[in-house]
Design an enzyme around this catalytic site. Structure first.
Site, PDB file in Angstrom:
ATOM      1  N   HIS A 112     124.061   7.807 -27.828  1.00 58.82           N
ATOM      2  CA  HIS A 112     124.575   6.642 -27.453  1.00 58.82           C
ATOM      3  C   HIS A 112     123.560   5.628 -27.947  1.00 58.82           C
ATOM      4  CE1 HIS A 112     127.508   8.380 -24.895  1.00 58.82           C
ATOM      5  NE2 HIS A 112     127.721   7.353 -24.282  1.00 58.82           N
ATOM      6  N   GLU A 118     124.765   0.148 -27.581  1.00 65.07           N
ATOM      7  CA  GLU A 118     125.820  -0.550 -26.740  1.00 65.07           C
ATOM      8  C   GLU A 118     125.470  -1.675 -25.794  1.00 65.07           C
ATOM      9  OE1 GLU A 118     126.380   2.488 -23.127  1.00 65.07           O
ATOM     10  OE2 GLU A 118     128.366   1.534 -22.704  1.00 65.07           O
TER      11      GLU A 118
END
Ligand code: ADE
Ligand code: ZN
Length: 350
Positions: A210, A213
């Protein structure tokens, strides 16, 4: 001016999207725990919940940022105790995914959320894998398990988690082939996990993380340079660095974008402001995914429908999103070819 107005989808477009064969590459299995199942598991395991009803729990799903979601998500995972609990959760997700015409799913799971509570690593693997294997054998639904490290924990703890999981590798070699990085992004940059990711790559795992974000575009560059990931999960803030966008296009680096998640976690204020269409039209290998569908208001079809409507995507663009998903997946060339043929046939005949 009606701020909620988005172009309504025609019935034909809606049914085109609903029938489109899909792959899902960004899905946290703990994020598929619907309030109804959460209550049922709490009852089965004699766990008291701080909510009286399913409705009052669902009403608490009003998030202001990633952390406000993670707090409830980790609390919810506390009802998962037995192999059967992990199986039931995974089987329920597969049923939803199959109804949305998902053919292949790559599924994150966070063992630290469970081992920290005294649940054995083997229990987590066994329950998830039993449901995935059953779906493969009974319905040809294929999947990959992505074991993820929690980035709010230390790298030393990630190494311990890896050590605990490695004895299970052979037993789950048909499913577990990748490693991910998730949880609180801000203040936990990729460099914190550089050594453990190097070890995972050395061991032959595919790696994803990730990035971008809530965190800055620099975390996306660092995930590429320091972690050498093959996909970026989310990555929507990459747009803040035009040189990075050029790099992502050149590399054909997939971004696993999660539109409803971005809306619910206030990464975007309005779906019409989402940059998915801009990135797609610029040539970035974006894909559509559901992230934590039980918390964000929808599975794969809901995500596709939301962006198609808000961003006025064409059929060809929707097919391109699905193509990008196949290309970015961790399946064999032969399996990619089979899914591509199905997709192109669908696109031609609908
Ligand atoms: N864990 C579950 N969902 C997540 C998300 N959207 N971002 C980071 N960590 C997560
Ligand atoms: Zn995620």
């Amino acid at each position: 001016m009606n701020m909620s107005a988005t172009a309504p989808l025609s019935d034909a477009m809606r049914s085109f999207i609903e029938g489109l064969p899909k792959t899902e590459l960004h899905l946290h299995i703990e994020g598929t725990l619907e309030p109804e199942l959460l209550f049922a598991l709490a009852q089965r395991n004699n766990i008291e919940l701080p909510y009286d009803t399913v409705e009052s729990l669902r009403a608490a799903y009003a998030f202001t940022d990633l952390q406000s979601f993670l707090d409830l998500y980790y609390a919810g995972a506390n009802v998962l105790r037995t192999e059967q609990d992990f199986y039931d959760m995974t089987a329920a997700y597969i049923a939803q995914a199959r109804a949305d015409q998902v053919r292949h799913a790559e599924i994150f799971f966070d063992p630290q959320t469970h081992t920290e509570r005294g649940i054995p690593m083997a229990t987590v693997f066994a329950g998830i894998a039993r449901a995935l294997r059953q779906a493969r054998d009974e319905h040809g639904f294929s999947s990959v398990m992505i074991m993820s490290f929690l980035r709010h924990m230390s790298e030393a703890e990630a190494f311990i988690t890896l050590e605990q999981a490695l004895p299970l590798r052979e037993q789950y070699a048909d499913l577990w082939s990748a490693i991910g990085l998730d949880s609180s992004e801000r203040g936990n940059p990729p460099e914190k996990f550089q050594r453990v990711f190097a070890r995972c790559r050395e061991l032959g795992f595919r790696v994803v993380a990730h990035a971008g974000e809530e965190g800055p575009a620099a975390y996306v560059s660092d995930a590429l340079d320091l972690l050498q990931v093959e996909r970026i999960d989310h990555g929507v803030r990459s747009e803040e660095d035009p040189a990075l966008i050029e790099r992502l296009i050149k590399l054909r680096m997939p971004l696993t974008v999660c539109p409803l998640s971005n809306l619910k976690l206030c990464v975007v204020d309005d779906m019409r402001q989402h940059n998915l269409a801009r990135l797609l039209r610029a040539g970035v290998a974006v894909t559509v995914n559901s992230d934590d569908p039980a918390y964000f208001g929808g599975y794969m079809n809901a995500n596709y429908l939301a962006v198609a409507s808000a961003l006025a995507l064409s059929r060809e663009e929707l097919v391109q999103l699905a193509r990008n998903g196949i290309a970015a997946s961790f399946i064999s060339t032969a399996e990619k070819e089979r899914l591509s043929i199905e997709l192109e046939q669908y696109a031609r005949s609908h």
